[in-house]
Scaffold this motif. Structure first.
Motif, short mmCIF file in Angstrom:
data_model
loop_
_atom_site.label_atom_id
_atom_site.label_comp_id
_atom_site.label_asym_id
_atom_site.label_seq_id
_atom_site.Cartn_x
_atom_site.Cartn_y
_atom_site.Cartn_z
N GLY A 83 52.12 -11.60 70.56
CA GLY A 83 53.33 -12.24 71.06
C GLY A 83 53.70 -13.50 70.30
O GLY A 83 54.87 -13.83 70.18
N ILE A 84 52.71 -14.20 69.78
CA ILE A 84 52.99 -15.41 69.01
C ILE A 84 53.74 -15.07 67.73
O ILE A 84 54.71 -15.74 67.37
N LEU A 85 53.33 -14.00 67.08
CA LEU A 85 54.04 -13.56 65.88
C LEU A 85 55.46 -13.12 66.20
O LEU A 85 56.40 -13.39 65.44
N VAL A 86 55.61 -12.45 67.33
CA VAL A 86 56.95 -12.01 67.75
C VAL A 86 57.83 -13.22 68.04
O VAL A 86 59.00 -13.27 67.64
N LEU A 87 57.28 -14.23 68.72
CA LEU A 87 58.06 -15.44 69.02
C LEU A 87 58.45 -16.19 67.75
O LEU A 87 59.56 -16.73 67.67
N ILE A 88 57.58 -16.21 66.77
CA ILE A 88 57.90 -16.85 65.49
C ILE A 88 59.04 -16.10 64.80
O ILE A 88 59.99 -16.72 64.29
N ALA A 89 58.98 -14.77 64.82
CA ALA A 89 60.04 -13.96 64.21
C ALA A 89 61.36 -14.18 64.95
O ALA A 89 62.42 -14.30 64.32
N ILE A 90 61.32 -14.25 66.27
CA ILE A 90 62.52 -14.49 67.06
C ILE A 90 63.11 -15.86 66.72
O ILE A 90 64.32 -16.00 66.55
N ALA A 91 62.25 -16.87 66.60
CA ALA A 91 62.72 -18.22 66.28
C ALA A 91 63.39 -18.26 64.92
O ALA A 91 64.42 -18.94 64.74
N ILE A 92 62.85 -17.54 63.96
CA ILE A 92 63.44 -17.49 62.62
C ILE A 92 64.81 -16.81 62.66
O ILE A 92 65.79 -17.30 62.10
N LEU A 93 64.88 -15.66 63.34
CA LEU A 93 66.16 -14.95 63.46
C LEU A 93 67.20 -15.80 64.18
O LEU A 93 68.37 -15.85 63.77
N ALA A 94 66.78 -16.48 65.25
CA ALA A 94 67.71 -17.29 66.04
C ALA A 94 68.18 -18.53 65.28
O ALA A 94 69.19 -19.12 65.65
N PHE A 95 67.47 -18.91 64.24
CA PHE A 95 67.89 -20.05 63.42
C PHE A 95 68.74 -19.61 62.23
O PHE A 95 69.75 -20.24 61.92
N VAL A 96 68.35 -18.53 61.58
CA VAL A 96 69.00 -18.12 60.34
C VAL A 96 70.34 -17.43 60.57
O VAL A 96 71.33 -17.76 59.90
N PHE A 97 70.42 -16.51 61.53
CA PHE A 97 71.64 -15.72 61.66
C PHE A 97 72.85 -16.49 62.18
O PHE A 97 73.98 -16.19 61.78
N PRO A 98 72.69 -17.49 63.05
CA PRO A 98 73.88 -18.29 63.36
C PRO A 98 74.45 -19.01 62.14
O PRO A 98 75.67 -19.13 62.00
#
Length: 113
Positions: free
Chosen positions: A75-90
């Motif tokens: 889950g930690i890896l998933v949360l890191i991936a989510i944080a990256i997506l939520a920062f980059v795509f906007p």
């Protein structure tokens, strides 16, 4: 008659980054901008729906990853991936919307249609 305002569209996309400052502003401010401007700004309805769907999807994926933390720490890896997506795509979509291009949010569920 709707007016073209690519700068407001870009600001709406960038407002999602408030999540990193307030923890919840990235959903509230785009919602307010979408509701108040969807009838007066060209493409605001589509962009607003895309942003809200992305934010709600990020929230759902984050909730689903919490149990995965206890299973092998995945889950930690998933949360890191989510944080990256939520920062980059906007940021990417703010640039695209300011240039009049289409926007795309990956892994976004169609909650609001």
């Amino acid at each position: 008659m709707k007016r073209t305002d690519n700068q407001l569209l870009a600001i709406t996309h960038l407002s999602q980054l408030l999540d990193y400052v307030t923890g919840f502003g990235g959903l509230i401010l785009p919602l307010i901008l979408w509701v108040s401007k969807k009838d007066s700004v060209l493409n605001m309805d589509e962009h607003g729906k895309a942003i809200l769907n992305f934010q709600l999807s990020i929230f759902i994926y984050s909730l689903l990853s919490i149990p995965l933390i206890f299973l092998f720490g995945l889950g930690i890896l998933v949360l890191i991936a989510i944080a990256i997506l939520a920062f980059v795509f906007p940021i990417i979509n703010a640039i695209n919307s300011s240039n009049g291009k289409n926007v795309y949010y990956p892994l976004s569920l169609r909650i609001i249609s």
